[in-house]
Motif scaffolding. Structure first.
Motif, mmCIF file in Angstrom:
data_model
loop_
_atom_site.group_PDB
_atom_site.id
_atom_site.type_symbol
_atom_site.label_atom_id
_atom_site.label_comp_id
_atom_site.label_asym_id
_atom_site.label_seq_id
_atom_site.Cartn_x
_atom_site.Cartn_y
_atom_site.Cartn_z
ATOM 1 N N PRO A 239 0.827 -1.407 0.050
ATOM 2 C CA PRO A 239 0.065 -0.008 -0.027
ATOM 3 C C PRO A 239 0.944 1.311 0.292
ATOM 4 N N HIS A 240 2.114 1.375 0.612
ATOM 5 C CA HIS A 240 2.705 2.521 0.907
ATOM 6 C C HIS A 240 4.225 2.403 0.424
ATOM 7 N N VAL A 241 4.681 3.260 -0.232
ATOM 8 C CA VAL A 241 6.129 3.402 -0.647
ATOM 9 C C VAL A 241 6.429 4.933 -0.239
ATOM 10 N N VAL A 242 7.735 4.897 0.531
ATOM 11 C CA VAL A 242 8.113 6.557 0.903
ATOM 12 C C VAL A 242 9.244 6.500 0.475
ATOM 13 N N ASN A 243 9.738 7.680 -0.281
ATOM 14 C CA ASN A 243 10.777 8.279 -0.605
ATOM 15 C C ASN A 243 11.267 9.092 0.654
ATOM 16 N N TYR A 244 12.170 8.648 1.382
ATOM 17 C CA TYR A 244 12.526 9.296 2.577
ATOM 18 C C TYR A 244 13.965 10.297 2.135
ATOM 19 N N ASP A 245 14.422 9.675 1.201
ATOM 20 C CA ASP A 245 15.403 10.574 0.194
ATOM 21 C C ASP A 245 14.960 10.212 -1.274
ATOM 22 N N LEU A 246 15.071 11.394 -2.023
ATOM 23 C CA LEU A 246 14.879 11.193 -3.350
ATOM 24 C C LEU A 246 15.947 10.650 -3.997
ATOM 25 N N PRO A 247 15.736 9.650 -5.056
ATOM 26 C CA PRO A 247 16.908 9.035 -5.595
ATOM 27 C C PRO A 247 17.896 10.215 -6.457
ATOM 28 N N ASN A 248 19.039 9.855 -6.692
ATOM 29 C CA ASN A 248 19.803 10.793 -7.316
ATOM 30 C C ASN A 248 19.788 10.426 -8.719
ATOM 31 N N ILE A 249 19.274 9.347 -9.091
ATOM 32 C CA ILE A 249 18.742 9.218 -10.841
ATOM 33 C C ILE A 249 17.336 9.116 -10.912
ATOM 34 N N PRO A 250 16.790 9.967 -11.695
ATOM 35 C CA PRO A 250 15.328 10.202 -11.854
ATOM 36 C C PRO A 250 14.510 8.802 -11.975
ATOM 37 N N GLU A 251 15.133 7.920 -13.095
ATOM 38 C CA GLU A 251 14.555 6.812 -13.275
ATOM 39 C C GLU A 251 14.295 5.879 -12.142
ATOM 40 N N ASP A 252 15.033 6.084 -11.098
ATOM 41 C CA ASP A 252 14.964 5.162 -9.842
ATOM 42 C C ASP A 252 13.725 5.621 -8.901
ATOM 43 N N VAL B 239 10.904 5.897 -10.640
ATOM 44 C CA VAL B 239 9.750 5.222 -11.155
ATOM 45 C C VAL B 239 9.888 3.591 -10.774
ATOM 46 N N HIS B 240 11.083 3.311 -10.857
ATOM 47 C CA HIS B 240 11.401 1.913 -10.156
ATOM 48 C C HIS B 240 10.773 1.685 -8.782
ATOM 49 N N ARG B 241 10.889 2.571 -7.982
ATOM 50 C CA ARG B 241 10.635 2.877 -6.479
ATOM 51 C C ARG B 241 8.938 2.746 -6.456
ATOM 52 N N ILE B 242 8.316 3.667 -6.885
ATOM 53 C CA ILE B 242 7.020 3.635 -6.764
ATOM 54 C C ILE B 242 6.240 2.604 -7.520
ATOM 55 N N GLY B 243 6.786 2.002 -8.530
ATOM 56 C CA GLY B 243 6.372 0.827 -9.158
ATOM 57 C C GLY B 243 6.157 -0.352 -8.185
ATOM 58 N N ARG B 244 6.472 -0.464 -7.208
ATOM 59 C CA ARG B 244 6.512 -1.510 -6.050
ATOM 60 C C ARG B 244 4.904 -1.284 -5.518
ATOM 61 N N THR B 245 4.198 -0.374 -5.642
ATOM 62 C CA THR B 245 2.872 -0.048 -5.152
ATOM 63 C C THR B 245 2.036 -0.076 -6.309
ATOM 64 N N GLY B 246 0.890 -0.016 -6.144
ATOM 65 C CA GLY B 246 -0.251 0.064 -7.224
ATOM 66 C C GLY B 246 0.033 -1.103 -8.273
ATOM 67 N N ARG B 247 0.174 -2.140 -7.832
ATOM 68 C CA ARG B 247 0.388 -3.348 -8.971
ATOM 69 C C ARG B 247 -0.927 -4.294 -8.916
ATOM 70 N N ALA B 248 -0.972 -4.964 -10.100
ATOM 71 C CA ALA B 248 -1.974 -5.688 -10.490
ATOM 72 C C ALA B 248 -3.344 -5.222 -10.334
ATOM 73 N N GLY B 249 -3.668 -4.023 -10.615
ATOM 74 C CA GLY B 249 -4.839 -3.080 -10.736
ATOM 75 C C GLY B 249 -5.106 -2.543 -9.157
ATOM 76 N N ALA B 250 -4.435 -2.939 -8.064
ATOM 77 C CA ALA B 250 -4.592 -2.264 -6.794
ATOM 78 C C ALA B 250 -4.262 -0.734 -6.709
ATOM 79 N N THR B 251 -4.690 -0.263 -5.873
ATOM 80 C CA THR B 251 -4.264 1.265 -5.629
ATOM 81 C C THR B 251 -3.045 1.468 -4.574
ATOM 82 N N GLY B 252 -2.423 2.137 -4.704
ATOM 83 C CA GLY B 252 -1.152 2.407 -4.037
ATOM 84 C C GLY B 252 -0.954 4.068 -3.703
#
Length: 468
Positions: free
Chosen positions: A320-333, A335-348
């Motif tokens: 349900p929850h992903v928190v970026n305590y620190d922002l990644p220094n690579i922007p693409e990361d 996308v990878h980080r928050i993609g761990r929530t909201g899977r298979a049609g679920a909200t995140g």
């Protein structure tokens, strides 16, 4: 559409059905027929789309039904390595191998996963008997090649999984060395979340007239994820995080920090606040990482604090929850980080705690995802409007964030360590799910083939070091 209509055998469909799936995801519906056709494939898919099953299912189909596969009497019959999967990290390697093992359970195919950081002798014994599908991190595979304990001369299918991450971690030279060990005639499959110029260059050299598929908008974030920014002073991040967790009664929260030291410090701080937390990163033993992942997946651990590299194998349904305590220094990361929530049609929900030091990072992220993220100031945590930005410490003695490697050339990316792993025909976890990137391992390899585990960590620069 069902898996059987895609050309998969009853044995493989049965194994997939046992994991609770009857309909393929979009990446699977496109990738499976393409792989079965025997041609090269360039696939764009982020984690959580079911991409692991998108290549494990068809390679199992091809290997189990051809003349060699049909002649196998059992899983213990001696055989040569015919499919090689290269992955950037130990967790992902274990996850992929578990998918192969689960979906191939009713075939006579077997598999193994190897990665560095542990004794090599059990792996030598394992490889001597031969496996159909070998999943490996590049460094440990080259260690075996150097000792002539692995034979890649019969490889028919090569899969590069998360190729963009491998390039980010400086594996390009290792990949080239592995390619030189393979037969020139083979099927090549390249999976990547993003298509950078480096990925395009690699694809041009590796792939022969490939079929191309892309199931999500390039560099897009999942639309079912609610994203927000909480502006905050750098020294108020920890109190704000504790406040959010308690006030909102959050459970199963994945928190990303930029460095290993930051992860350890945050775990201690949350513990003093009465919030159960554990950290996973490159300096943690495989046992500790496996324990933390297992407890987080079963819900007994409230907060898991992770660095980017260590989190690559985390695959949890309906997180349900992903928190970026620190922002990644690579922007693409991001996308990878928050993609761990909201899977298979679920909200995140993806929340980022952003201080004045990270404003440029936030601009880079918003430019990448082509949207302006909403800002929400939390009462009691209003940031000081006069605060001045300070250089961000990405690793010891390397301030700043312009360098993608996190400091001086050859330094650790995002402050990560350099472990590698090894294991065999097993990979901890709670079962496979094709719609959630293939499976859900706890990160360690353990099973009926005497395996162990560890992984290869990141280095940028021209020649990644391999720990033995």
């Amino acid at each position: 559409m069902s898996f059987s209509t895609l050309g998969l055998s009853d044995a493989i469909v049965r194994a997939v059905t046992e994991q609770g799936y009857t309909s393929p995801t979009p990446i699977q519906a496109q990738a499976i027929p393409a792989v079965l056709n025997g041609g090269d494939l360039l696939a764009g898919a982020q984690t959580g789309t079911g991409k692991t099953a998108g290549f494990t299912l068809p390679i199992l189909q091809r290997l189990s039904t051809d003349a060699v596969g049909s002649a196998l009497k059992s899983k213990t019959t001696p055989r040569a390595i015919r499919a090689l999967v290269l992955t950037p990290t130990r967790e992902l390697a274990a996850q992929v191998e578990e998918s192969v093992r689960l979906y191939g359970k009713y075939t006579n195919l077997n598999s193994a996963v190897i990665f560095g950081g542990v004794g090599i002798n059990p792996q030598i014994k394992l490889l001597k008997h031969g496996v159909d599908v070998l999943v490996a991190t590049p460094g440990r595979l080259l260690d075996h090649a150097g000792q002539r304990t692995v034979d890649l001369s019969k490889v028919e299918i090569l899969i590069l999984d998360e190729a963009d991450r491998m390039l980010d971690m400086g594996f390009i030279h290792d990949i080239k060395k592995v390619l030189a060990l393979l037969p020139p005639k083979r099927q090549n499959l390249l999976f990547s979340a993003t298509f950078s110029d480096d990925i395009k260059a690699l694809a041009d050299k590796l792939l022969n007239n490939p079929h191309s598929i892309e199931v999500a908008r390039r560099n897009s974030t999942v639309e079912v994820i609610s994203q927000k920014i909480h502006p905050v002073d750098r020294d108020k991040k920890h109190p704000m995080l504790s406040h959010l967790i308690k006030e909102n009664d959050w459970h199963q929260v994945l928190v990303f920090t930029r460095t290993k030291h930051g992860a350890n410090k945050l775990v201690e701080q949350l513990g003093r606040d009465g919030i159960g937390a554990m950290a996973i990163h490159g300096n943690k033993s495989q046992t500790a990482r496996t324990k933390a992942l297992a407890e987080f997946k079963d819900g007994s651990l409230q907060v898991l604090v992770a660095t980017d590299i260590a989190a690559r194998g985390i695959d949890i349904d309906q997180l349900p929850h992903v928190v970026n305590y620190d922002l990644p220094n690579i922007p693409e990361d991001y996308v990878h980080r928050i993609g761990r929530t909201g899977r298979a049609g679920a909200t995140g929900e993806a929340v980022s705690l952003v201080c004045v030091d990270e404003h440029q990072m936030l601009k880079d992220i918003e430019k990448l995802i082509k949207q302006t993220l909403p800002r929400h100031v939390i009462p009691g945590f209003e940031p000081d409007p006069t605060a001045k930005a300070q250089p961000i410490q990405l690793r010891s003695g390397a301030p700043g964030h312009a360098n993608r490697g996190g400091g001086r050339p050859g330094g650790n990316r995002s402050g990560q360590g350099q472990p590698r792993s090894a294991g065999a025909n097993g990979g901890g976890g709670n079962g496979g799910r094709p719609a959630a990137n293939g499976s859900r391992p706890a990160g360690a390899a353990s099973g009926n083939r005497n395996g162990s585990s560890a992984s290869r960590g990141p280095r940028t620069g021209s020649a990644p070091r391999r720990d033995r």
